[in-house]
Design an enzyme around this catalytic site. Structure first.
Site, PDB file in Angstrom:
ATOM      1  N   GLY A  97      -3.733  20.094 -64.427  1.00  0.00           N
ATOM      2  CA  GLY A  97      -4.811  20.783 -64.873  1.00  0.00           C
ATOM      3  C   GLY A  97      -6.179  20.270 -65.303  1.00  0.00           C
ATOM      4  O   GLY A  97      -5.548  18.496 -65.606  1.00  0.00           O
TER       5      GLY A  97
ATOM      6  N   ALA B  99      -6.552  14.309 -72.463  1.00  0.00           N
ATOM      7  CA  ALA B  99      -5.880  14.846 -74.285  1.00  0.00           C
ATOM      8  C   ALA B  99      -6.536  14.537 -75.060  1.00  0.00           C
ATOM      9  O   ALA B  99      -5.819  15.033 -76.258  1.00  0.00           O
ATOM     10  CB  ALA B  99      -5.047  13.087 -74.000  1.00  0.00           C
TER      11      ALA B  99
ATOM     12  N   ASP C  98      -9.835  20.100 -62.410  1.00  0.00           N
ATOM     13  CA  ASP C  98      -8.938  19.284 -62.450  1.00  0.00           C
ATOM     14  C   ASP C  98     -10.425  17.622 -62.307  1.00  0.00           C
ATOM     15  O   ASP C  98     -10.472  16.756 -63.069  1.00  0.00           O
ATOM     16  CB  ASP C  98      -7.577  18.387 -62.046  1.00  0.00           C
ATOM     17  CG  ASP C  98      -7.251  16.943 -63.122  1.00  0.00           C
ATOM     18  OD1 ASP C  98      -5.818  17.380 -63.218  1.00  0.00           O
ATOM     19  OD2 ASP C  98      -7.688  16.803 -63.910  1.00  0.00           O
TER      20      ASP C  98
ATOM     21  N   ARG D 200     -10.863   7.882 -67.929  1.00  0.00           N
ATOM     22  CA  ARG D 200     -10.737   6.154 -67.226  1.00  0.00           C
ATOM     23  C   ARG D 200     -11.148   5.764 -66.383  1.00  0.00           C
ATOM     24  O   ARG D 200     -11.836   4.394 -66.040  1.00  0.00           O
ATOM     25  CB  ARG D 200      -9.206   5.878 -67.785  1.00  0.00           C
ATOM     26  CG  ARG D 200      -8.924   6.077 -68.934  1.00  0.00           C
ATOM     27  CD  ARG D 200      -7.474   6.487 -69.152  1.00  0.00           C
ATOM     28  NE  ARG D 200      -6.696   7.296 -69.882  1.00  0.00           N
ATOM     29  CZ  ARG D 200      -4.610   6.777 -69.995  1.00  0.00           C
ATOM     30  NH1 ARG D 200      -4.491   6.608 -69.349  1.00  0.00           N
ATOM     31  NH2 ARG D 200      -4.802   7.636 -71.468  1.00  0.00           N
TER      32      ARG D 200
ATOM     33  N   VAL E 119      -4.210   2.439 -68.700  1.00  0.00           N
ATOM     34  CA  VAL E 119      -3.598   2.572 -66.846  1.00  0.00           C
ATOM     35  C   VAL E 119      -4.993   3.375 -66.567  1.00  0.00           C
ATOM     36  O   VAL E 119      -5.331   4.284 -66.893  1.00  0.00           O
ATOM     37  CB  VAL E 119      -2.054   3.074 -67.314  1.00  0.00           C
ATOM     38  CG1 VAL E 119      -2.429   4.015 -65.584  1.00  0.00           C
ATOM     39  CG2 VAL E 119      -1.248   2.599 -67.599  1.00  0.00           C
TER      40      VAL E 119
ATOM     41  N   LYS F 299      10.160  25.742 -16.256  1.00  0.00           N
ATOM     42  CA  LYS F 299      10.653  26.029 -18.309  1.00  0.00           C
ATOM     43  C   LYS F 299      12.558  26.736 -18.153  1.00  0.00           C
ATOM     44  O   LYS F 299      13.263  26.198 -18.891  1.00  0.00           O
ATOM     45  CB  LYS F 299      10.550  26.112 -18.810  1.00  0.00           C
ATOM     46  CG  LYS F 299       8.730  24.497 -19.916  1.00  0.00           C
ATOM     47  CD  LYS F 299       8.742  25.338 -20.414  1.00  0.00           C
ATOM     48  CE  LYS F 299       7.264  25.229 -21.456  1.00  0.00           C
ATOM     49  NZ  LYS F 299       6.540  25.656 -22.659  1.00  0.00           N
TER      50      LYS F 299
ATOM     51  N   LYS G 289      13.129  29.200 -19.237  1.00  0.00           N
ATOM     52  CA  LYS G 289      12.955  30.016 -20.457  1.00  0.00           C
ATOM     53  C   LYS G 289      12.816  31.180 -19.923  1.00  0.00           C
ATOM     54  O   LYS G 289      11.935  31.609 -19.062  1.00  0.00           O
ATOM     55  CB  LYS G 289      12.217  29.187 -21.021  1.00  0.00           C
ATOM     56  CG  LYS G 289      12.612  28.265 -21.724  1.00  0.00           C
ATOM     57  CD  LYS G 289      10.659  27.998 -23.117  1.00  0.00           C
ATOM     58  CE  LYS G 289      11.348  26.334 -23.485  1.00  0.00           C
ATOM     59  NZ  LYS G 289      10.420  26.750 -24.902  1.00  0.00           N
TER      60      LYS G 289
HETATM   61  N1  C2G Z   1       7.697  23.233 -33.341  1.00  0.00           N
HETATM   62  C1  C2G Z   1       7.816  23.104 -34.285  1.00  0.00           C
HETATM   63  N2  C2G Z   1       9.120  23.264 -34.853  1.00  0.00           N
HETATM   64  C2  C2G Z   1      10.523  23.900 -34.335  1.00  0.00           C
HETATM   65  C3  C2G Z   1       9.364  24.628 -33.324  1.00  0.00           C
HETATM   66  C4  C2G Z   1       8.138  24.062 -32.189  1.00  0.00           C
HETATM   67  O1  C2G Z   1       7.062  22.212 -35.051  1.00  0.00           O
HETATM   68  N3  C2G Z   1      11.224  24.135 -35.787  1.00  0.00           N
HETATM   69  C5  C2G Z   1       6.640  23.058 -32.089  1.00  0.00           C
HETATM   70  C6  C2G Z   1       7.123  22.359 -31.085  1.00  0.00           C
HETATM   71  O2  C2G Z   1       7.228  21.305 -30.834  1.00  0.00           O
HETATM   72  C7  C2G Z   1       5.991  22.562 -29.734  1.00  0.00           C
HETATM   73  C8  C2G Z   1       6.084  23.739 -30.272  1.00  0.00           C
HETATM   74  O3  C2G Z   1       5.969  24.207 -31.725  1.00  0.00           O
HETATM   75  O4  C2G Z   1       4.821  21.095 -30.274  1.00  0.00           O
HETATM   76  C9  C2G Z   1       5.350  25.143 -29.419  1.00  0.00           C
HETATM   77  O5  C2G Z   1       7.317  24.932 -29.321  1.00  0.00           O
HETATM   78  P1  C2G Z   1       7.935  25.714 -27.798  1.00  0.00           P
HETATM   79  O6  C2G Z   1       6.978  27.218 -27.502  1.00  0.00           O
HETATM   80  O7  C2G Z   1       9.822  25.736 -27.920  1.00  0.00           O
HETATM   81  O8  C2G Z   1       7.146  24.948 -27.118  1.00  0.00           O
HETATM   82  P2  C2G Z   1       8.217  23.524 -26.151  1.00  0.00           P
HETATM   83  O9  C2G Z   1       9.380  24.732 -24.762  1.00  0.00           O
HETATM   84  O10 C2G Z   1       8.139  22.758 -26.636  1.00  0.00           O
HETATM   85  O11 C2G Z   1       6.262  23.772 -24.199  1.00  0.00           O
HETATM   86  O12 C2G Z   1       3.633  21.605 -21.735  1.00  0.00           O
HETATM   87  C10 C2G Z   1       4.431  21.419 -23.330  1.00  0.00           C
HETATM   88  C11 C2G Z   1       5.289  22.890 -23.356  1.00  0.00           C
HETATM   89  O13 C2G Z   1       4.778  23.844 -23.005  1.00  0.00           O
HETATM   90  C12 C2G Z   1       5.436  22.803 -24.838  1.00  0.00           C
END
Ligand code: C2G
Length: 486
Positions: free
Chosen positions: A139, A143, A247, A258, A282, A401, A403
């Site tokens: 902080g 001294a 600080d 210094r 230093v 993807k 997903k």
């Molecule tokens: N991420 C991260 N750490 C994690 C999980 C995810 O840094 N533990 C980052 C990933 O690297 C990415 C972002 O968070 O940069 C989003 O992750 P996802 O939702 O998994 O995205 P992704 O499936 O990688 O899709 O066109 C590119 C794609 O859409 C990326």
């Protein structure tokens, strides 16, 4: 009453030792310089603190085992460059679970570790010491003033709040007010980096510039340190606190400093080596520069003042020309985010660039938004002023993807916009849209987690900076789903 072992008999170590002894604690002081031990234990005066009386109760020792064993707290007060070697020598005498307080300010050049990280790294080399508690104490604390019992405040920072509070109790007294903070890295980063800004402030004064220039260096210097800290995952308020701006003010504006004195001499024409020799102690600001430059590169943060002072200290740049260059940089905005938001929406709609605002873009699914995503978004935002997130649509996730998201696009979008980092969310519908997006949204920097390292380098051809940031380990949407299924 606590038993405290102090490693290092420098100005700060001795000022704190006196304070701790006078407030009833049993203090043992060790120094690697045996001459110091002999001198201080007999004369009871420190050459840099001629007005301070070293209490008779303080025990001096040349034996590092004696200073380490059976202590409630160990205080590391050696210069930053000796923290690693001192820890290595002391390791065998330090029990696991020990509370260690570090007051050395600096960043280790090759590892980029803060001082508490250096101590932890060195202690754990023997495979043990997994439960040592490291507290950074930092902080606005000259001294010289502490040695005269002048009112002072300081921060006790540790992720383990209990340890931070124990240290707060030990160091708190009528002259010293201690505040706790959980952000050890942020506090230590401030402690190291502010010495560099103080050096710059000294150079400015040495050149004959006045308070206006000093205030500018303090304000913009703190903005640079704060930007770096946020990119490193530290807490923003740490930089507005005692360890940060507090600080920096005390260091950059005081003749005690210094770094300020060395900078002043350099501004007057001394070489850095001549200035350090003249100051005779230093100059941590010079020691911290190599690490600061590496951190700036690693986290891709714009730090013009750090860069400028590094030029003067390490590249022989002319101080006067350097200040002129700093004043002549392209214009920047200091506008708050909300103003930026309105400003950005207008420019987006009118499709023209507004001067000085940096726009960042990133892509992802961001399902079951978790702290790994937030870490990515926070660091991405720290690279500019405005963050656009291109969010995978439900169709894109399913068809391209493969997903299956738990939350729909709209729900995921709402969650992202609720964070403090995201300014705009648009849909990702194809792998190919990136080239177009970066132009349509006037993007300066493209960011992705480093699991995508190399995959989007082609965007550099579009004039965009491409940054891959370290993923947050151990967390992922898949991991969450698997854990919930168990
Ligand atoms: N991420 C991260 N750490 C994690 C999980 C995810 O840094 N533990 C980052 C990933 O690297 C990415 C972002 O968070 O940069 C989003 O992750 P996802 O939702 O998994 O995205 P992704 O499936 O990688 O899709 O066109 C590119 C794609 O859409 C990326």
């Amino acid at each position: 009453m606590k038993k405290i072992g102090v490693l290092g008999a420098g100005t700060w170590g001795m000022a704190l030792s006196r304070m701790l002894s006078n407030t009833g604690h049993a203090v043992t002081v060790w120094s690697a310089i045996e001459k110091e031990v002999d001198e201080f234990s007999t004369k009871r005066v420190h050459p840099n603190l001629p007005k301070m009386q070293i209490p008779d109760e303080i025990v001096f020792t040349k034996d590092i085992e004696e200073v380490c064993k059976e202590k409630d707290i160990l205080l590391f007060a050696v210069p930053s460059v000796f923290v690693r070697s001192t820890t290595a020598t002391a390791r065998e005498f330090i029990p696991d679970g020990q509370i260690i307080v570090d007051v050395a300010k600096g960043i280790e050049a090759d590892t980029l570790y803060t001082m508490s990280e250096v101590i932890q790294d060195e202690l754990q080399k023997d495979g043990g010491h997994k439960n040592v508690k490291l507290v950074a104490l930092s902080g606005p604390t000259h001294a010289e003033e502490v040695s005269l019992d002048m009112p002072t405040t300081i921060v006790s920072a540790c992720s383990d709040m209990e340890a931070a509070e124990l240290v707060q109790d030990v160091f708190m007294n009528t002259c010293m007010r201690v505040y706790t903070n959980g952000d050890t890295t942020g506090v230590e980063l401030c402690g190291a980096m502010k010495n560099i800004i103080a050096l710059a402030a000294g150079v400015s004064a040495g050149l004959g510039y006045g308070d206006n220039a000093k205030a500018a260096l303090i304000t913009r210097g703190m903005a640079e340190i704060s930007r770096l800290g946020i990119a490193m995952g530290c807490m923003e308020q740490t930089f507005n606190g005692l360890a940060g701006i507090g600080d920096l003010i005390v260091t950059a504006t005081s003749i005690h400093s210094r770094n300020n004195r060395a900078g002043h001499l350099i501004g007057q024409g001394y070489t850095p080596d001549e200035a350090v020799k003249e100051v005779g102690m230093v100059v941590e600001g010079i020691n911290a520069l190599p690490a600061a430059m590496k951190l700036k590169e690693r986290y891709r943060v714009e730090m013009p003042i750090i860069e400028a002072i590094n030029g003067v200290i390490n590249e022989g740049a002319d101080p006067a020309k350097t200040v002129k260059a700093l004043m002549g940089r392209h214009k920047k905005t200091e506008l708050s985010k909300s103003m930026l938001d309105l400003n950005f929406e207008n420019t987006i709609l009118k499709n023209k660039r507004s001067g000085g605002m940096k726009r960042v873009i990133t892509y992802g699914t961001f399902d079951l938004l978790h702290y790994g995503h937030i870490n990515l978004l926070r660091r991405a935002k720290a690279l500019g002023d405005y963050l656009v997130v291109v969010l995978s649509s439900d169709e894109f996730n399913w068809n391209m993807k493969h997903k299956k998201c738990y939350f729909t696009y709209e729900q995921r979008k709402e969650l992202l916009l609720a964070t403090r980092y995201v300014d705009l969310v648009i849909p990702e519908e194809s792998w190919e849209q990136k080239r177009n997006d970066v132009h349509e949204y006037h993007i300066d920097t493209f960011v992705m987690g480093d699991d995508w390292r190399g995959k989007f380098d082609f965007l550099k051809e579009e004039g965009v900076e491409v940054v891959y940031l370290p993923r947050t380990p151990e967390i992922s949407t898949t991991q969450i789903k698997e854990d919930l299924n168990k």
